[in-house]
Scaffold this active site. Structure first.
Site, PDB file in Angstrom:
ATOM      1  N   ASN A   9      -1.154   4.612 114.238  1.00 20.34           N
ATOM      2  CA  ASN A   9      -0.814   4.369 115.644  1.00 20.34           C
ATOM      3  C   ASN A   9       0.661   4.733 115.825  1.00 20.34           C
ATOM      4  O   ASN A   9       1.544   3.982 115.396  1.00 20.34           O
ATOM      5  CB  ASN A   9      -1.062   2.890 115.975  1.00 20.34           C
ATOM      6  CG  ASN A   9      -0.622   2.538 117.379  1.00 20.34           C
ATOM      7  OD1 ASN A   9      -0.284   3.411 118.177  1.00 20.34           O
ATOM      8  ND2 ASN A   9      -0.628   1.248 117.683  1.00 20.34           N
ATOM      9  N   LYS A  11       2.378   4.844 118.479  1.00 20.46           N
ATOM     10  CA  LYS A  11       3.023   4.126 119.595  1.00 20.46           C
ATOM     11  C   LYS A  11       3.848   5.119 120.428  1.00 20.46           C
ATOM     12  O   LYS A  11       3.473   6.297 120.499  1.00 20.46           O
ATOM     13  CB  LYS A  11       3.855   2.958 119.060  1.00 20.46           C
ATOM     14  CG  LYS A  11       3.014   2.060 118.125  1.00 20.46           C
ATOM     15  CD  LYS A  11       3.647   0.760 117.759  1.00 20.46           C
ATOM     16  CE  LYS A  11       2.713  -0.012 116.828  1.00 20.46           C
ATOM     17  NZ  LYS A  11       3.210  -1.331 116.471  1.00 20.46           N
ATOM     18  N   HIS A  94      -4.629  -3.575 121.738  1.00 24.49           N
ATOM     19  CA  HIS A  94      -3.464  -3.744 120.865  1.00 24.49           C
ATOM     20  C   HIS A  94      -2.608  -4.889 121.392  1.00 24.49           C
ATOM     21  O   HIS A  94      -2.489  -5.073 122.606  1.00 24.49           O
ATOM     22  CB  HIS A  94      -2.646  -2.444 120.804  1.00 24.49           C
ATOM     23  CG  HIS A  94      -1.641  -2.477 119.698  1.00 24.49           C
ATOM     24  ND1 HIS A  94      -0.441  -3.137 119.826  1.00 24.49           N
ATOM     25  CD2 HIS A  94      -1.669  -1.978 118.440  1.00 24.49           C
ATOM     26  CE1 HIS A  94       0.228  -3.031 118.683  1.00 24.49           C
ATOM     27  NE2 HIS A  94      -0.495  -2.325 117.825  1.00 24.49           N
ATOM     28  N   GLU A  96       0.420  -5.200 121.749  1.00 25.56           N
ATOM     29  CA  GLU A  96       1.480  -4.775 122.681  1.00 25.56           C
ATOM     30  C   GLU A  96       0.903  -4.567 124.084  1.00 25.56           C
ATOM     31  O   GLU A  96       1.559  -4.863 125.083  1.00 25.56           O
ATOM     32  CB  GLU A  96       2.158  -3.500 122.141  1.00 25.56           C
ATOM     33  CG  GLU A  96       3.029  -3.821 120.922  1.00 25.56           C
ATOM     34  CD  GLU A  96       3.143  -2.715 119.893  1.00 25.56           C
ATOM     35  OE1 GLU A  96       2.869  -1.545 120.199  1.00 25.56           O
ATOM     36  OE2 GLU A  96       3.507  -3.042 118.736  1.00 25.56           O
ATOM     37  N   GLU A 166      -4.851  -7.471 113.393  1.00 23.86           N
ATOM     38  CA  GLU A 166      -3.402  -7.297 113.325  1.00 23.86           C
ATOM     39  C   GLU A 166      -2.721  -8.601 113.721  1.00 23.86           C
ATOM     40  O   GLU A 166      -2.542  -8.883 114.914  1.00 23.86           O
ATOM     41  CB  GLU A 166      -2.950  -6.197 114.292  1.00 23.86           C
ATOM     42  CG  GLU A 166      -3.548  -4.838 114.008  1.00 23.86           C
ATOM     43  CD  GLU A 166      -2.668  -3.710 114.555  1.00 23.86           C
ATOM     44  OE1 GLU A 166      -2.181  -2.910 113.746  1.00 23.86           O
ATOM     45  OE2 GLU A 166      -2.452  -3.648 115.787  1.00 23.86           O
ATOM     46  N   GLY A 172       5.491  -4.745 112.860  1.00 18.55           N
ATOM     47  CA  GLY A 172       6.856  -4.243 112.984  1.00 18.55           C
ATOM     48  C   GLY A 172       7.914  -5.196 112.454  1.00 18.55           C
ATOM     49  O   GLY A 172       9.102  -5.018 112.708  1.00 18.55           O
ATOM     50  N   SER A 212       2.738  -4.058 109.256  1.00 20.45           N
ATOM     51  CA  SER A 212       3.699  -3.757 108.186  1.00 20.45           C
ATOM     52  C   SER A 212       3.047  -3.263 106.893  1.00 20.45           C
ATOM     53  O   SER A 212       3.495  -3.593 105.800  1.00 20.45           O
ATOM     54  CB  SER A 212       4.596  -4.964 107.913  1.00 20.45           C
ATOM     55  OG  SER A 212       5.367  -5.273 109.066  1.00 20.45           O
TER      56      SER A 212
END
Ligand code: 13P
Length: 249
Positions: A9, A11, A94, A96, A166, A172, A212
């Site tokens: 991904n 992003k 996701h 985000e 996730e 991140g 990560s």
């Protein structure tokens, strides 16, 4: 039987030049053939990626999609448009998108339906925030995420879903779930799907871990029986790291 999948991904990273270099480097890399490799560049790079990936086994995903067929939705991209540039997967839900763009379970349900109607396979993301884990609610949270956006699907439709667990606290941050934490959650997810559908359906669904994942920890995470691959963020932006992750099964 379920596939091993590594999806990158990207992003909101990589302009056309950087995307082209990254894809060319991946095309030259020696990638383990038994693993399905997917990349998810931004919308602007999908057509370019499709051309560069022609004749290779790397598949293309988008990072999002609008739920309507077409129309007055300025700035949005439809499933049909994605299909027309060779996209076969779509990342939905996701964290985000959920947190920053307020995508809720009901909206995600309609996006899942729209993707499947257009023969795009959803990579459906679920996962708890740090507070959920600290309060011991992580299993309940992912159960709700699964049942609210996926469990209206027929058993046959469910076969086309890829799930990515996730944990938000691992995205991140450099902090990963331990291989045991990942395995415990993946088993829980698979059992929850088996209870609703069947063991046969649950055993056929690839459940990826994301958060990560790096070349240094991928092998231990993927060694777990119910971890069928990874959804990779930062490390997918370096061909060398992404290749090492793909080859760590
Ligand atoms: P990182 O690998 O950068 O933690 O990102 C994970 C992710 O969000 C993939 O969708």
């Amino acid at each position: 039987m379920r596939k091993n999948i590594i999806a990158g991904n990207w992003k909101m990273n990589a302009d056309a030049q950087a995307a082209s270099t990254l894809i060319k480097n991946l095309n030259e890399a020696d990638l383990a053939e038994k693993t399905e490799v997917i990349i998810a560049p931004s919308y602007t790079n999908l057509a370019l990626a499709n051309e560069l990936l022609s004749g290779t086994s790397i598949r293309l995903s988008s990072q999002n999609m609008h739920q309507a067929d077409k129309g007055a939705f300025t700035g949005e991209v439809s499933a049909e448009m994605l299909k027309s540039v060779g996209v076969s997967y779509v990342i939905l839900g996701h964290s985000e998108r959920r947190a920053i763009f307020n995508e809720d379970a009901q909206l995600l349900k309609t996006k899942v339906d729209q993707a499947l109607e257009n023969e795009l396979k959803p990579i459906f993301c679920i996962g708890e925030e740090l507070k959920g884990r600290q309060d011991g609610k992580h299993f309940d949270i992912v159960e709700s995420q699964l049942s609210e956006s996926l469990f209206h699907l027929s058993a046959n439709a469910m076969r086309n879903i890829v799930i990515a667990y996730e944990p938000v606290w691992a995205i991140g941050t450099g902090e990963t779930a331990s291989p045991e934490q990942a395995q415990d959650m993946h088993v829980h997810i698979r059992q929850f799907i088996a209870d609703k559908y069947s063991v046969e359906i649950a055993d056929g669904i690839s459940i990826l871990y994301g958060g990560s994942v790096k070349p240094g920890n991928a092998k231990d995470i993927f060694a777990k029986a119910d971890v069928d691959g990874g959804l990779i963020g930062g490390a997918a932006l370096k061909a060398e790291d992404f290749t090492a992750i793909i080859n760590s099964f």
